[in-house]
Design an enzyme around this catalytic site. Structure first.
Site, PDB file in Angstrom:
ATOM      1  N   HIS A   1       0.879  -1.175   0.000  1.00 19.90           N
ATOM      2  CA  HIS A   1       0.000   0.000   0.000  1.00 19.90           C
ATOM      3  C   HIS A   1       0.917   1.227   0.000  1.00 19.90           C
ATOM      4  O   HIS A   1       1.995   1.201   0.607  1.00 19.90           O
ATOM      5  CB  HIS A   1      -0.832   0.106   1.282  1.00 19.90           C
ATOM      6  CG  HIS A   1      -1.707  -1.055   1.596  1.00 19.90           C
ATOM      7  ND1 HIS A   1      -1.269  -2.177   2.236  1.00 19.90           N
ATOM      8  CD2 HIS A   1      -3.042  -1.237   1.398  1.00 19.90           C
ATOM      9  CE1 HIS A   1      -2.274  -3.016   2.415  1.00 19.90           C
ATOM     10  NE2 HIS A   1      -3.367  -2.478   1.908  1.00 19.90           N
TER      11      HIS A   1
ATOM     12  N   ASP B   1      -4.611 -13.914  -2.398  1.00 20.26           N
ATOM     13  CA  ASP B   1      -3.921 -13.541  -1.168  1.00 20.26           C
ATOM     14  C   ASP B   1      -3.886 -14.806  -0.331  1.00 20.26           C
ATOM     15  O   ASP B   1      -4.918 -15.268   0.183  1.00 20.26           O
ATOM     16  CB  ASP B   1      -4.662 -12.407  -0.448  1.00 20.26           C
ATOM     17  CG  ASP B   1      -4.228 -11.037  -0.955  1.00 20.26           C
ATOM     18  OD1 ASP B   1      -3.470 -10.991  -1.946  1.00 20.26           O
ATOM     19  OD2 ASP B   1      -4.632 -10.021  -0.358  1.00 20.26           O
TER      20      ASP B   1
ATOM     21  N   ASP C   1       2.293   2.001   3.361  1.00 24.24           N
ATOM     22  CA  ASP C   1       3.226   1.039   3.983  1.00 24.24           C
ATOM     23  C   ASP C   1       4.657   1.503   3.763  1.00 24.24           C
ATOM     24  O   ASP C   1       5.516   1.321   4.623  1.00 24.24           O
ATOM     25  CB  ASP C   1       3.171  -0.352   3.319  1.00 24.24           C
ATOM     26  CG  ASP C   1       1.816  -0.984   3.327  1.00 24.24           C
ATOM     27  OD1 ASP C   1       1.016  -0.643   4.192  1.00 24.24           O
ATOM     28  OD2 ASP C   1       1.572  -1.833   2.436  1.00 24.24           O
TER      29      ASP C   1
ATOM     30  N   GLU D   1      -8.829 -13.979  -1.160  1.00 21.03           N
ATOM     31  CA  GLU D   1      -8.039 -14.273   0.040  1.00 21.03           C
ATOM     32  C   GLU D   1      -8.729 -15.355   0.864  1.00 21.03           C
ATOM     33  O   GLU D   1      -9.921 -15.250   1.157  1.00 21.03           O
ATOM     34  CB  GLU D   1      -7.866 -12.982   0.851  1.00 21.03           C
ATOM     35  CG  GLU D   1      -7.090 -13.186   2.138  1.00 21.03           C
ATOM     36  CD  GLU D   1      -6.651 -11.881   2.782  1.00 21.03           C
ATOM     37  OE1 GLU D   1      -6.314 -10.926   2.055  1.00 21.03           O
ATOM     38  OE2 GLU D   1      -6.659 -11.826   4.014  1.00 21.03           O
TER      39      GLU D   1
ATOM     40  N   ASP E   1      -5.175 -14.033   9.460  1.00 23.26           N
ATOM     41  CA  ASP E   1      -4.099 -13.894   8.458  1.00 23.26           C
ATOM     42  C   ASP E   1      -2.873 -14.738   8.776  1.00 23.26           C
ATOM     43  O   ASP E   1      -1.742 -14.231   8.798  1.00 23.26           O
ATOM     44  CB  ASP E   1      -3.675 -12.418   8.342  1.00 23.26           C
ATOM     45  CG  ASP E   1      -4.692 -11.566   7.587  1.00 23.26           C
ATOM     46  OD1 ASP E   1      -5.562 -12.140   6.912  1.00 23.26           O
ATOM     47  OD2 ASP E   1      -4.608 -10.325   7.691  1.00 23.26           O
TER      48      ASP E   1
ATOM     49  N   GLU F   1     -10.826  -7.003  -4.282  1.00 19.76           N
ATOM     50  CA  GLU F   1     -10.601  -8.071  -3.290  1.00 19.76           C
ATOM     51  C   GLU F   1     -11.801  -8.174  -2.350  1.00 19.76           C
ATOM     52  O   GLU F   1     -12.053  -7.278  -1.552  1.00 19.76           O
ATOM     53  CB  GLU F   1      -9.324  -7.763  -2.500  1.00 19.76           C
ATOM     54  CG  GLU F   1      -9.000  -8.831  -1.458  1.00 19.76           C
ATOM     55  CD  GLU F   1      -7.678  -8.547  -0.738  1.00 19.76           C
ATOM     56  OE1 GLU F   1      -6.747  -8.012  -1.360  1.00 19.76           O
ATOM     57  OE2 GLU F   1      -7.603  -8.866   0.462  1.00 19.76           O
TER      58      GLU F   1
HETATM   59  C1  XLS Z   1      -7.230  -6.848   4.544  1.00 16.10           C
HETATM   60  C2  XLS Z   1      -6.876  -7.041   3.139  1.00 16.10           C
HETATM   61  C3  XLS Z   1      -5.795  -6.102   2.626  1.00 16.10           C
HETATM   62  C4  XLS Z   1      -5.711  -6.126   1.126  1.00 16.10           C
HETATM   63  C5  XLS Z   1      -4.955  -4.986   0.547  1.00 16.10           C
HETATM   64  O1  XLS Z   1      -7.889  -7.653   5.164  1.00 16.10           O
HETATM   65  O2  XLS Z   1      -6.535  -8.362   2.930  1.00 16.10           O
HETATM   66  O3  XLS Z   1      -4.577  -6.425   3.211  1.00 16.10           O
HETATM   67  O4  XLS Z   1      -5.157  -7.307   0.669  1.00 16.10           O
HETATM   68  O5  XLS Z   1      -5.486  -3.763   0.892  1.00 16.10           O
HETATM   69 NI    NI Z   2      -5.632  -9.213   1.266  1.00 18.99          NI
HETATM   70 NI    NI Z   3      -7.192 -10.158   5.142  1.00 24.18          NI
END
Ligand code: XLS
Ligand code: NI
Ligand code: NI
Length: 437
Positions: free
Chosen positions: A101, A296, A104, A268, A309, A232
């Site tokens: 990002h 992801d 970041d 993800e 995560d 996403e």
């Molecule tokens: C958060 C998301 C984020 C995205 C990118 O839960 O996974 O990290 O992948 O903004």
């Molecule tokens: Ni993500």
């Molecule tokens: Ni996430």
């Protein structure tokens, strides 16, 4: 050159018998499967936010991470040093891609102008390091959720100025992704949702989100950025309900607002499970719509209900994921992006290596197992036969659109009953998969 990970050598493939915790047991980048190398299939990517910016705090305690290269300040100089450490890590790991990002990599300044200047100063170093190592940007994105200005959302904020600020931020982030030769750009609607419908004009907010994405598509064309756009899905966290809640909701949204040809999905695992789906379900939904873009890679905890995560360690999970990815022709512009973080208790730099090595090996195994299942052919053959009634006669006629309710009724009145069905053989198929594990 100063080393930030002293004592850690480049991670190499040593094979399944190796007892070296800092070696790959299954990920041999040059090994070929279905005509491509593992490196080409998996396109591993390291995320900047978890791996280099997550201090490992939780709601009950401060960060625990020891990151010797980071002086903890918000200076541009610290941000630049962090880039060198990040690239040393990725180079030693052998990850061909990374993702970040805007916020970041570089600190916010006192206003947008200064923030953009900070970003430029860090992007310069990112570019240098990309050139030095050959590591590429899988996708860029803008953080439209951390700053208090986004408390009501960004594109879906009730405040038009916030929409404008978010637009300015994404404009810059697209320029940066373009400058760095990014293979893609992700939109994740972190606060594009609501906490209560009492204060929310849902219809208007969704229209604004679509407007925002159209403006981004226009700007992408204007600057000639060739990277793939992704959206996403995630159902909740931080909001109670997010508009891009799962693959089906995203596809419907994109279709409704004429965006389907411009965005694919970045899926993800932990978001899939938060939405009450399996990751394979989300991949199948996206794949069936021709919108499977990137993943992801992470996993949730079965006993915890939130987005933990974690790094993926289940070979069963990665086998399922790779079965679907191979079925839909692989990850073209996308990759296996480790949107995952080490546990708060795993606070040393070396833990970042253990985590990624484990994730990469787990995906390499999943890929090889999926390829073996495909080569064996029994699974695909079973599915083909299960739908055999559609390949000729009445089924083929229906699929070709050469029939009517009247005709079908006449046929069934004559026949009296539909022929008994065949067994689904779920348990047989589950056993079959286990043969390969
Ligand atoms: C958060 C998301 C984020 C995205 C990118 O839960 O996974 O990290 O992948 O903004
Ligand atoms: Ni993500
Ligand atoms: Ni996430």
């Amino acid at each position: 050159m100063k080393t930030h990970f002293p004592g850690i050598k480049p991670v190499v493939y040593e094979g399944p018998r190796s007892k070296n915790p800092l070696a790959f047991k299954h990920y041999n980048p040059d090994e070929r499967v279905e005509g491509k190398t593992l490196k080409e299939h998996l396109r591993f990517s390291v995320v900047y936010w978890h791996t280099f910016r997550n201090a490992l705090s939780d709601p009950f305690g401060a960060g625990t991470a020891i990151r010797p290269w980071d002086d903890g300040s918000n200076s541009v100089k610290n941000a630049q040093t962090r880039v060198r450490a990040a690239f040393e890590f990725m180079e030693k790991l052998g990850a061909p891609f990374y993702a970040f990002h805007d916020r970041d990599v570089a600190p916010e300044g006192k206003d947008l102008r200064e923030t953009n200047k900070n970003l430029d100063a860090v992007v310069k170093v990112l570019k240098e390091e990309q050139q030095r190592t050959g590591i590429r940007l899988l996708w860029g994105t803008a953080n439209l959720f951390s700053h208090p200005r986004y408390l009501h959302g960004a594109a879906t904020s009730c405040n038009a100025d916030v929409f404008a600020f978010a637009a300015a931020q994404v404009k810059k982030a697209l320029e940066v992704a373009h400058e760095l030769g990014g293979a893609g750009y992700v939109f994740w609607g972190g606060r594009e949702g609501y906490s209560t419908l009492l204060n929310t004009d849902l219809k208007r907010e969704q229209e604004h989100l679509a407007k925002f994405l159209h403006l981004a598509v226009d700007y992408k064309k204007r600057i000639g950025f060739q990277g793939q756009f992704y959206i996403e899905p995630k159902p909740k966290e931080p909001t109670k309900h997010q508009y891009d809640s799962d693959a089906a909701a995203c596809l419907n949204f994109l279709r409704q607002f004429d965006l389907l040809s411009h965005l694919k999905l970045n899926l993800e695992t932990n978001h899939a499970t938060l939405a009450g789906h399996t990751m394979q379900h989300e991949l199948e939904v996206a794949g069936a719509a021709g919108a499977l873009g990137s993943i992801d890679a992470n996993t949730g905890d079965e006993l915890l209900g939130w987005d933990t995560d974690q790094f993926p360690t289940s070979v069963y999970l990665t086998t399922q994921i790779m079965l679907t990815i191979l079925k839909y022709g692989g990850l073209a512009t996308g990759g296996v992006n480790f949107d995952a973080k080490v546990r708060r208790e795993s606070f040393e730099p070396v833990d970042l290596f253990h985590a990624h090595i484990g994730g990469m090996d787990t995906f390499a195994r999943g890929l090889k197992i999926a390829a073996a299942i495909r080569k064996d052919g029994r699974l695909a053959e079973f599915v083909r036969q299960r739908y055999g009634s559609w390949d000729s006669g009445r089924g083929a006629q229906i699929e070709r659109g050469q029939t009517s309710f009247g005709e079908l009724e006449a046929a069934m009145l004559k026949q009296g009953e539909a022929a008994p069905n065949v067994s689904g053989r779920q348990e047989y198929l589950e056993n079959l998969i286990n043969e390969f594990l």
